[in-house]
Motif scaffolding. Structure first.
Motif, short mmCIF file in Angstrom:
data_model
loop_
_atom_site.label_atom_id
_atom_site.label_comp_id
_atom_site.label_asym_id
_atom_site.label_seq_id
_atom_site.Cartn_x
_atom_site.Cartn_y
_atom_site.Cartn_z
N HIS A 1 -23.77 83.72 -133.24
CA HIS A 1 -23.34 84.24 -134.54
C HIS A 1 -21.98 84.94 -134.48
O HIS A 1 -21.40 85.20 -135.52
N ASP A 2 -21.46 85.19 -133.29
CA ASP A 2 -20.08 85.68 -133.18
C ASP A 2 -19.09 84.59 -133.56
O ASP A 2 -17.93 84.86 -133.83
N LYS A 3 -19.54 83.34 -133.56
CA LYS A 3 -18.69 82.20 -133.90
C LYS A 3 -19.00 81.68 -135.31
O LYS A 3 -18.66 80.55 -135.64
N GLN A 4 -19.61 82.51 -136.14
CA GLN A 4 -20.01 82.07 -137.48
C GLN A 4 -18.81 81.60 -138.30
O GLN A 4 -18.91 80.66 -139.07
N HIS A 5 -17.63 82.22 -138.10
CA HIS A 5 -16.44 81.82 -138.83
C HIS A 5 -15.96 80.41 -138.45
O HIS A 5 -15.17 79.81 -139.15
N LEU A 6 -16.46 79.87 -137.34
CA LEU A 6 -16.09 78.53 -136.90
C LEU A 6 -17.11 77.48 -137.29
O LEU A 6 -16.88 76.28 -137.08
N TYR A 7 -18.23 77.89 -137.85
CA TYR A 7 -19.31 76.97 -138.20
C TYR A 7 -18.82 75.95 -139.23
O TYR A 7 -18.23 76.29 -140.25
N GLY A 8 -19.04 74.67 -138.94
CA GLY A 8 -18.66 73.61 -139.86
C GLY A 8 -17.17 73.30 -139.87
O GLY A 8 -16.67 72.61 -140.74
N ARG A 9 -16.43 73.82 -138.89
CA ARG A 9 -14.98 73.61 -138.83
C ARG A 9 -14.61 72.87 -137.55
O ARG A 9 -15.27 73.01 -136.53
N ILE A 10 -13.54 72.11 -137.63
CA ILE A 10 -12.99 71.39 -136.48
C ILE A 10 -11.56 71.86 -136.28
O ILE A 10 -10.81 72.01 -137.24
N GLN A 11 -11.20 72.08 -135.02
CA GLN A 11 -9.81 72.42 -134.70
C GLN A 11 -9.26 71.35 -133.78
O GLN A 11 -9.90 70.97 -132.80
N LEU A 12 -8.06 70.85 -134.12
CA LEU A 12 -7.35 69.89 -133.28
C LEU A 12 -6.11 70.57 -132.74
O LEU A 12 -5.41 71.27 -133.48
N SER A 13 -5.84 70.37 -131.46
CA SER A 13 -4.61 70.93 -130.89
C SER A 13 -4.00 69.90 -129.95
O SER A 13 -4.69 69.11 -129.32
N HIS A 14 -2.67 69.92 -129.93
CA HIS A 14 -1.91 68.98 -129.10
C HIS A 14 -0.66 69.72 -128.65
O HIS A 14 -0.07 70.48 -129.43
N PRO A 15 -0.23 69.55 -127.39
CA PRO A 15 0.97 70.24 -126.93
C PRO A 15 2.17 69.95 -127.83
O PRO A 15 2.42 68.81 -128.20
N GLY A 16 2.88 71.00 -128.22
CA GLY A 16 4.05 70.86 -129.08
C GLY A 16 3.73 70.76 -130.55
O GLY A 16 4.63 70.55 -131.36
N CYS A 17 2.46 70.90 -130.92
CA CYS A 17 2.06 70.79 -132.33
C CYS A 17 1.32 72.05 -132.76
O CYS A 17 0.71 72.73 -131.94
N GLU A 18 1.38 72.32 -134.06
CA GLU A 18 0.62 73.43 -134.61
C GLU A 18 -0.85 73.05 -134.62
O GLU A 18 -1.18 71.89 -134.86
N PRO A 19 -1.75 74.01 -134.38
CA PRO A 19 -3.18 73.70 -134.47
C PRO A 19 -3.54 73.24 -135.89
O PRO A 19 -3.00 73.75 -136.86
N PHE A 20 -4.44 72.29 -135.97
CA PHE A 20 -4.93 71.78 -137.25
C PHE A 20 -6.39 72.19 -137.36
O PHE A 20 -7.20 71.84 -136.50
N ILE A 21 -6.73 72.95 -138.39
CA ILE A 21 -8.10 73.41 -138.59
C ILE A 21 -8.55 72.98 -139.97
O ILE A 21 -7.84 73.17 -140.95
N THR A 22 -9.75 72.39 -140.04
CA THR A 22 -10.30 71.97 -141.32
C THR A 22 -11.80 72.18 -141.35
O THR A 22 -12.46 72.16 -140.31
N THR A 23 -12.31 72.41 -142.55
CA THR A 23 -13.74 72.50 -142.76
C THR A 23 -14.27 71.09 -143.03
O THR A 23 -13.70 70.35 -143.82
N VAL A 24 -15.34 70.75 -142.36
CA VAL A 24 -15.91 69.41 -142.51
C VAL A 24 -16.65 69.33 -143.84
O VAL A 24 -17.52 70.14 -144.13
N SER A 25 -16.27 68.35 -144.63
CA SER A 25 -16.87 68.14 -145.94
C SER A 25 -17.66 66.83 -145.91
O SER A 25 -17.58 66.06 -144.95
#
Length: 173
Positions: A67-91
């Protein structure tokens, strides 16, 4: 007692206990892809692999989690060197169509300008930032707003990013 009535009394409570209808189906899987490919995929802060890959809805919407990770529930984060992180809620749209994320990466196509042939110190890589230029021609605004709306509807940008960029475009009027 009527057999039809008796079967209704038995079946209806079972239908009501069949699970939480607000959660997506736990058995499905969906594709996660990115440009550039090879982005790391994180779910609830845990590395799941690299794009392109398949995720199951039960990985994104687990029945139990820290439950410490509740803010991440249902979300995906993509990261790649040299790129900004991409975070989205799965719909439900992402579950049915998949996720095709376009990451914002630093511009590697711009040549470095040197005034002489002496070696230059290497600077830390910078993220490409758009330069705001005043535009008096409003004919280009409508296609930009339409493109922005399409990106938002496809789930490629967040609602916050959509609102901020839309506001920025409209301020150019």
């Amino acid at each position: 007692m009527n057999l039809k009535y008796l079967s209704t009394l038995i079946v209806l409570p079972l239908i009501g206990c069949s699970g939480n209808s607000l959660l997506p189906s736990q058995s499905g899987s969906f594709k996660v892809d990115s440009a550039p490919v090879g982005a790391s995929v994180l779910v609830l802060g845990e590395a799941m692999g690299q794009t392109p890959m398949l995720l199951t809805t039960s990985e994104v919407f687990p029945h139990s989690f820290d439950h410490d990770k509740q803010h991440l529930y249902g979300r995906i984060q993509l990261s790649h060197p040299g790129c900004e992180p991409f975070i989205t809620t799965v719909s439900s749209r992402i579950i049915s169509d998949g996720l095709n994320a376009r990451l914002k990466c630093r511009d590697t196509n711009q040549p470095q300008q040197q005034t002489d042939m002496s070696p230059q110190p290497t600077a830390a890589p910078q993220m490409a930032t758009p330069i705001a230029t005043p535009q008096t021609n409003t004919t280009g605004l409508k296609p930009r707003l339409q493109q922005l709306k399409e990106l938002f509807e496809e789930g490629l940008i967040s609602e916050e990013d959509y609102a901020a960029k839309r506001r920025q475009i409209l301020e150019e009027l």
